[in-house]
Design a protein around this motif. Sequence first.
Motif, short mmCIF file in Angstrom:
data_model
loop_
_atom_site.label_atom_id
_atom_site.label_comp_id
_atom_site.label_asym_id
_atom_site.label_seq_id
_atom_site.Cartn_x
_atom_site.Cartn_y
_atom_site.Cartn_z
N TYR A 190 0.82 -1.20 0.00
CA TYR A 190 0.00 0.00 0.00
C TYR A 190 0.86 1.25 0.00
CZ TYR A 190 -3.72 -3.16 1.49
OH TYR A 190 -4.62 -4.19 1.57
N ALA A 191 0.32 2.31 -0.60
CA ALA A 191 0.91 3.62 -0.43
C ALA A 191 0.66 4.08 1.01
CB ALA A 191 0.28 4.61 -1.41
N ASP A 192 1.58 4.86 1.55
CA ASP A 192 1.44 5.33 2.94
C ASP A 192 0.14 6.11 3.14
OD1 ASP A 192 4.99 6.01 3.50
OD2 ASP A 192 3.82 4.16 3.67
N SER A 193 -0.29 6.81 2.11
CA SER A 193 -1.46 7.69 2.23
C SER A 193 -2.77 6.92 2.41
CB SER A 193 -1.57 8.59 1.01
OG SER A 193 -1.68 7.81 -0.18
N VAL A 194 -2.78 5.63 2.11
CA VAL A 194 -4.02 4.85 2.20
C VAL A 194 -3.93 3.70 3.19
CG1 VAL A 194 -4.52 5.42 -0.21
CG2 VAL A 194 -3.51 3.19 0.33
N LYS A 195 -2.76 3.48 3.79
CA LYS A 195 -2.60 2.38 4.74
C LYS A 195 -3.58 2.52 5.90
CE LYS A 195 2.23 1.02 4.09
NZ LYS A 195 3.60 1.07 4.67
N GLY A 196 -4.24 1.42 6.23
CA GLY A 196 -5.20 1.44 7.32
C GLY A 196 -6.59 1.86 6.90
N ARG A 197 -6.73 2.39 5.68
CA ARG A 197 -8.05 2.82 5.21
C ARG A 197 -8.51 1.99 4.01
NH1 ARG A 197 -8.83 7.75 3.14
NH2 ARG A 197 -6.68 7.93 2.33
N PHE A 198 -7.59 1.62 3.15
CA PHE A 198 -7.92 0.87 1.94
C PHE A 198 -7.42 -0.57 2.09
CE2 PHE A 198 -7.75 4.68 -1.25
CZ PHE A 198 -8.68 5.35 -0.47
N THR A 199 -8.14 -1.50 1.47
CA THR A 199 -7.75 -2.91 1.48
C THR A 199 -7.85 -3.47 0.07
OG1 THR A 199 -8.57 -3.19 3.74
CG2 THR A 199 -8.16 -5.18 2.45
N VAL A 200 -6.74 -4.03 -0.40
CA VAL A 200 -6.72 -4.66 -1.72
C VAL A 200 -6.83 -6.18 -1.55
CG1 VAL A 200 -4.20 -4.83 -1.85
CG2 VAL A 200 -5.55 -4.73 -3.96
N SER A 201 -7.60 -6.79 -2.43
CA SER A 201 -7.73 -8.24 -2.40
C SER A 201 -7.89 -8.76 -3.81
CB SER A 201 -8.93 -8.65 -1.53
OG SER A 201 -10.13 -8.11 -2.03
N ARG A 202 -7.63 -10.04 -3.98
CA ARG A 202 -7.71 -10.64 -5.32
C ARG A 202 -8.49 -11.94 -5.28
NH1 ARG A 202 -2.12 -10.72 -8.54
NH2 ARG A 202 -3.51 -12.05 -9.79
N ASP A 203 -9.13 -12.22 -6.40
CA ASP A 203 -9.71 -13.52 -6.66
C ASP A 203 -9.00 -14.04 -7.90
OD1 ASP A 203 -11.22 -15.71 -7.48
OD2 ASP A 203 -13.08 -14.88 -6.72
#
Length: 122
Positions: free
Chosen positions: A59-72
């Motif tokens: 993650y970029a520092d600006s979104v850590k803790g707020r955004f979550t990336v996941s994959r299928d």
Amino acid sequence: QVQLVESGGGLVQPGGSLRLSCVASGSILSIPEMGWYRQAPGKQREYVAHGTSAGATSYADSVKGRFTVSRDNAKNTVYLQLNSLEPEDTAVYYCNALVISQIQEIGIMDYWGKGTLVTVSS
């Protein structure tokens, strides 16, 4: 050829949430890396987050803790859960994928989607 199609953008109030999706289709053998960038009005495109086929995320520092990336991986899809959105998150969000093609002559290539707009405003 490979196509990436994003969806899920829209208008949300500060503090709200959205979930973006990106589906890859075409001559795909595997996708080692798949993730998101964004470009705010008047600014350069910047990295947001990505996930590997092995399950690692970054993650970029600006979104850590707020955004979550996941994959299928089975669906060649990447998601981005955006929480606690701020007006500064307003941008066009682009999907990016590093794809190993089923066509040997193509090999490995980097692809981009056309983007989905996220607007955070009251």
